[in-house]
Design a protein around this motif. Structure first.
Motif, short mmCIF file in Angstrom:
data_model
loop_
_atom_site.label_atom_id
_atom_site.label_comp_id
_atom_site.label_asym_id
_atom_site.label_seq_id
_atom_site.Cartn_x
_atom_site.Cartn_y
_atom_site.Cartn_z
N TYR A 1 0.83 -1.20 0.00
CA TYR A 1 0.00 0.00 0.00
C TYR A 1 0.87 1.26 0.00
CZ TYR A 1 -4.01 -2.94 1.07
OH TYR A 1 -4.99 -3.88 1.03
N ARG B 1 -9.13 -0.33 7.33
CA ARG B 1 -9.06 0.85 8.20
C ARG B 1 -9.67 0.53 9.57
NH1 ARG B 1 -7.73 5.21 5.07
NH2 ARG B 1 -8.20 4.93 2.88
N SER C 1 -6.95 9.14 3.61
CA SER C 1 -7.81 8.61 2.55
C SER C 1 -7.08 8.43 1.23
CB SER C 1 -9.01 9.53 2.35
OG SER C 1 -8.57 10.82 1.98
N SER C 2 -5.90 9.00 1.09
CA SER C 2 -5.18 8.89 -0.18
C SER C 2 -4.39 7.58 -0.30
CB SER C 2 -4.25 10.08 -0.36
OG SER C 2 -3.20 10.04 0.59
N ASN C 3 -4.31 6.78 0.76
CA ASN C 3 -3.52 5.56 0.69
C ASN C 3 -4.31 4.36 0.16
OD1 ASN C 3 -5.05 4.72 2.89
ND2 ASN C 3 -3.41 5.02 4.36
N GLU C 4 -5.56 4.55 -0.20
CA GLU C 4 -6.39 3.54 -0.87
C GLU C 4 -6.63 2.28 -0.05
OE1 GLU C 4 -5.06 2.81 -4.86
OE2 GLU C 4 -4.71 4.93 -5.24
N LEU C 5 -6.56 2.38 1.26
CA LEU C 5 -6.91 1.22 2.09
C LEU C 5 -8.43 1.04 2.05
CD1 LEU C 5 -4.73 1.86 5.27
CD2 LEU C 5 -4.25 0.31 3.38
N CYS C 6 -8.87 -0.20 2.06
CA CYS C 6 -10.31 -0.44 2.08
C CYS C 6 -10.86 -0.14 3.49
CB CYS C 6 -10.63 -1.87 1.66
SG CYS C 6 -10.07 -3.14 2.81
N ASP C 7 -12.15 0.12 3.56
CA ASP C 7 -12.78 0.46 4.83
C ASP C 7 -12.60 -0.63 5.88
OD1 ASP C 7 -13.61 2.91 3.90
OD2 ASP C 7 -15.60 2.19 3.32
#
Length: 67
Positions: free
Chosen positions: A4, A35, A26-32
Motif C-alpha cells: 500500500y 481501516r 484517505s489517499s492511501n487507498e486502504l479499504c474500509d
C-alpha cells in the motif's frame, strides 16, 4: 504494508504514533474494512499499554513493601 506504499519502522512507539495517520489517510487507498481493523488494533495496543502500566505500578509497590 509495503503493498500500500506505506512502510512502518519496527518498534511499538513508532507504530502507535503512525497508526492513526495511516488509517485516517484517505489517499492511501486502504479499504474500509482494513481501516477498521487498524483502528481496532490501535485500541488493543492502547489497552495493553494501560495494562502493562498497571503491572509496573504493582511491581513498584511490591518492591517498596519488600525493602
Amino acid at each position: 504494508m509495503t503493498g500500500y506504499d506505506t512502510v512502518l519502522l519496527k518498534g511499538g512507539t513508532v507504530l502507535k504514533k503512525e497508526l492513526a495517520g495511516i488509517y485516517e489517510n484517505s489517499s492511501n487507498e486502504l479499504c474500509d474494512y482494513f481501516r477498521q481493523l487498524l483502528r481496532r488494533q490501535q485500541n488493543r495496543l492502547m489497552e495493553l499499554d494501560e495494562e502493562l502500566d498497571g503491572y509496573d505500578q504493582q511491581l513498584k509497590q511490591k518492591v517498596k513493601q519488600d525493602v
